[in-house]
Design an enzyme around this catalytic site. Structure first.
Site, PDB file in Angstrom:
ATOM      1  N   GLN A 172     -13.287  -2.764  26.171  1.00 33.17           N
ATOM      2  CA  GLN A 172     -13.055  -2.077  24.905  1.00 33.17           C
ATOM      3  C   GLN A 172     -11.947  -2.767  24.100  1.00 33.17           C
ATOM      4  O   GLN A 172     -12.086  -3.001  22.898  1.00 33.17           O
ATOM      5  CB  GLN A 172     -12.703  -0.615  25.178  1.00 33.17           C
ATOM      6  CG  GLN A 172     -12.799   0.272  23.961  1.00 33.17           C
ATOM      7  CD  GLN A 172     -12.416   1.713  24.268  1.00 33.17           C
ATOM      8  OE1 GLN A 172     -11.892   2.029  25.339  1.00 33.17           O
ATOM      9  NE2 GLN A 172     -12.668   2.600  23.318  1.00 33.17           N
ATOM     10  N   TYR A 353     -22.986  -3.922  22.883  1.00 27.09           N
ATOM     11  CA  TYR A 353     -21.699  -3.742  23.558  1.00 27.09           C
ATOM     12  C   TYR A 353     -21.239  -2.285  23.528  1.00 27.09           C
ATOM     13  O   TYR A 353     -20.103  -1.984  23.871  1.00 27.09           O
ATOM     14  CB  TYR A 353     -20.625  -4.626  22.925  1.00 27.09           C
ATOM     15  CG  TYR A 353     -19.926  -5.543  23.900  1.00 27.09           C
ATOM     16  CD1 TYR A 353     -19.181  -5.023  24.974  1.00 27.09           C
ATOM     17  CD2 TYR A 353     -19.997  -6.923  23.781  1.00 27.09           C
ATOM     18  CE1 TYR A 353     -18.544  -5.857  25.870  1.00 27.09           C
ATOM     19  CE2 TYR A 353     -19.371  -7.768  24.677  1.00 27.09           C
ATOM     20  CZ  TYR A 353     -18.645  -7.227  25.721  1.00 27.09           C
ATOM     21  OH  TYR A 353     -18.018  -8.058  26.619  1.00 27.09           O
ATOM     22  N   HIS A 356     -20.508   2.750  26.472  1.00 28.27           N
ATOM     23  CA  HIS A 356     -19.872   4.045  26.732  1.00 28.27           C
ATOM     24  C   HIS A 356     -20.175   4.624  28.103  1.00 28.27           C
ATOM     25  O   HIS A 356     -19.370   5.396  28.614  1.00 28.27           O
ATOM     26  CB  HIS A 356     -20.197   5.001  25.584  1.00 28.27           C
ATOM     27  CG  HIS A 356     -19.633   4.540  24.277  1.00 28.27           C
ATOM     28  ND1 HIS A 356     -20.348   3.742  23.405  1.00 28.27           N
ATOM     29  CD2 HIS A 356     -18.404   4.700  23.730  1.00 28.27           C
ATOM     30  CE1 HIS A 356     -19.582   3.447  22.369  1.00 28.27           C
ATOM     31  NE2 HIS A 356     -18.404   4.012  22.530  1.00 28.27           N
ATOM     32  N   SER A 498     -21.748 -14.251  23.344  1.00 28.62           N
ATOM     33  CA  SER A 498     -20.452 -14.327  23.999  1.00 28.62           C
ATOM     34  C   SER A 498     -20.009 -15.791  24.180  1.00 28.62           C
ATOM     35  O   SER A 498     -18.900 -16.165  23.798  1.00 28.62           O
ATOM     36  CB  SER A 498     -20.559 -13.577  25.329  1.00 28.62           C
ATOM     37  OG  SER A 498     -19.615 -14.026  26.229  1.00 28.62           O
TER      38      SER A 498
END
Ligand code: MNH
Length: 553
Positions: A172, A353, A356, A498
């Site tokens: 995060q 992404y 959660h 990424s």
């Protein structure tokens, strides 16, 4: 008449254009030809025949540990493989960008207006028979129904790879430096700057950066609590932070990213990077007594950027991938190639992404259990238990598995919003994205759910056609790939974004990648040898406990 492009007839990234009552596909440099860019050119057919499937490659990389133990020790081989990973992954990402949200086609703004996220696939054309083009039902099921039925957590499902809370918050913390949707302007807009720039530590704007800086010896402002260094109070560095009214002034902190008062886990990372910045400033001042505050600050920032990239590749992506091949960061592996040292953030990268499910509902620190309500906005918790004990606890708690039915109550609304954003952006479905990233589309719902028949039936009821399953929903419903933390589609979409984002950082360019950029050999060494454990243990009073991305067996 209906737009024939609605059925997405052009294959292999060919571009569909309406022509009168018909359409054309632009197959230029796709390696294919024919009306729908579906006939391989001679060399394409050879390449396709020889190329192992993504599944095979993943299987190879996540198994045969004995083989990788040898490969990892032979530089010639590991360099060859690492370079192939950099090249193959990066080549999948358009650079410069080709599509954005402002137009359905390539435009000058696609390139020039950096307030847009870019995107890997253009939107579904407007006015199509169904929201996903021609596949599926005329109306999509409500986002609330989807979230409740497929995403809501019934009971906590722990990650099989023992991914921990320290990893969860790294994910995060790290990604919020470049996932910064400007919701006021729209779901396709960003207030970030498209890459690893450490704006979550130093602030997005120069004004914010200046508020956070002490202007002595390059350092950031800080305060001492119980003898330890923490981010400054908001009174001391008046920047915009998001706190609910009930948080008292003395428990409000000034941090690079305005959301990072939200969770103690983010506060922990903000603290450790602040300490690292000031520590690196001390190292640099010792080596360069003649440098002014500005140069010490700027050089420390570059060193921390390098440290971040190194830790992300060596440890974070390593854990995420589950590969037995040891990943590493060596920009020199690309110096013989043409490579675009520029990056854009894709809206698809943002959506994939949304991890959660990682977030547990409770946090265990030193024998105390905190429910989500007592955890949110409660950075005080870190002072109560001490920094070291908090980090140790984060390393010892398993995070949730990224997959179906595992999003806790506080985050279910976020899932609903994400589905709404995707519809707003007219994003194409999961299967179109699978094709775009070189993996076969799902043929059945059962295949998508990994054999969960009940969920497959409910999904079929909801969507009608597997080609109509939305991207985010599909990504969350897949099971993790064998040996990995995330699903196959998340790996195959996320890997390219990424790798491209990390290796196209200016630090990796031939002109920047040298000692003088980092204040000399000592700074360069800090960059090349950074580890997660050192980051924490060098910046902690007292004994250093467990610092890992997975809970030990
Ligand atoms: Mn999270 C966006 C809340 C944990 C990744 N998150 C959002 C939004 C809220 C939010 C609210 C904005 C939603 C919207 O309007 O679309 N998130 C939380 C809360 C927790 C949380 C309350 C923990 C509790 N989030 C996490 C974790 C990750 C994550 C863990 C893992 C990487 N979240 C994201 C991403 C976005 C997001 C990515 C998109 C951010 C952006 O585009 O600005």
């Amino acid at each position: 008449a209906e737009n024939p492009c609605c059925s997405m007839p052009c294959q292999n990234t060919g571009v569909c254009m309406r022509e009168g009552d018909g359409y054309s596909c632009d197959c230029t440099r796709t390696g294919y030809y024919g009306q729908n860019c579906d006939i391989p050119e001679f060399w394409t057919s050879i390449k396709v025949a020889l190329k192992p499937s993504k599944k095979t490659t993943h299987h190879l990389l996540t198994n045969y540990k004995w083989l990788w133990n040898i490969v990892n020790r032979i530089p010639f081989l590991s360099n060859f493989i690492m370079r192939a990973v950099y090249k193959i992954r990066s080549a999948t990402v358009d650079s410069p960008p080709v599509y954005h949200t402002g137009h359905d086609y390539t435009s000058w703004d696609t390139y020039a207006d950096r307030s847009y996220y870019t995107r890997a696939l253009p939107p579904v054309p407007p006015g199509c028979p169904t929201p996903m083009g021609t596949a599926g039902r005329k109306e999509l099921p409500s986002p609330e129904y989807i979230a409740e039925t497929f995403l809501a957590r019934r009971r906590f499902i722990p990650d099989r790879r023992r991914t921990n809370v320290l990893f969860n918050f790294m994910a995060q913390h790290f990604t919020h430096q470049f996932f910064k949707t400007d919701f006021k302007k729209g779901a396709g807009r960003t207030w970030g700057d498209h890459g690893v720039d450490l704006s979550h530590i130093y602030g997005e704007t120069v004004e914010r950066q200046h508020q956070l800086r002490a202007f002595t010896d390059g350092k950031l402002k800080f305060q001492r609590v119980g003898g330890e260094v923490y981010p400054p109070s908001l009174a001391d560095a008046p920047v915009h932070m998001i706190y609910p009214p009930y948080v008292p002034a003395e428990k409000r902190f000034a941090i690079g990213h305005e959301f990072f008062g939200l969770l103690p886990g983010l506060f922990v990372y903000s603290t450790v990077w602040l300490r690292e910045h000031n520590r690196v400033c001390d190292v640099m001042k010792e080596l360069h007594p003649d440098w002014d505050d500005e140069r010490l600050f700027q050089t420390a920032r570059l060193i921390l950027t390098g440290e971040t990239i190194n830790i992300i590749i060596n440890e974070y992506v390593q854990h995420l991938s589950g590969y037995n091949f040891d990943l590493f960061w060596d920009p020199e592996l690309l110096f013989k190639d043409q490579f675009q040292y520029q990056n854009r953030i894709f809206v698809e990268f943002n959506h994939l992404y949304h991890w959660h499910p990682l977030m547990p509902d409770q946090f265990h620190v030193n024998g105390t259990t905190y429910g989500m309500k007592d955890y949110l906005f409660n950075s005080d918790l870190v002072f109560r238990h001490g920094f070291g004990a908090t980090v140790d606890a984060m390393s010892r708690q398993i995070a949730g598995q990224i997959g179906p039915k595992n999003i806790g109550p506080v985050n279910l609304k976020v899932a609903v919003e994400t589905i709404k954003h995707e519809r707003n952006l007219r994003m194409q479905g999961l299967n179109q994205y699978r094709k775009r990233f070189g993996i076969p589309p799902y043929k059945t719902f059962l295949e998508l759910t990994g054999g969960d028949a009940e969920m497959a039936a409910q999904l079929e009821e909801a969507y009608g056609d597997v080609d109509a399953v939305e991207l985010y929903v599909g990504l969350m419903l897949e099971q993790p790939a064998p040996g990995s933390v995330t699903s196959e589609t998340i790996i195959e979409l996320g890997g390219p974004f990424s790798v491209k984002g990390l290796l196209s950082n200016p630090l990796c360019s031939p002109q920047w990648w040298r000692p003088s950029t980092f204040g000399g050999e000592a700074g360069f060494r800090l960059v090349k040898t950074a580890t997660l454990r050192d980051l924490f243990c060098r910046n902690m009073d007292g004994p250093c406990g467990l610092v890992t991305f997975a809970v030990p067996e």
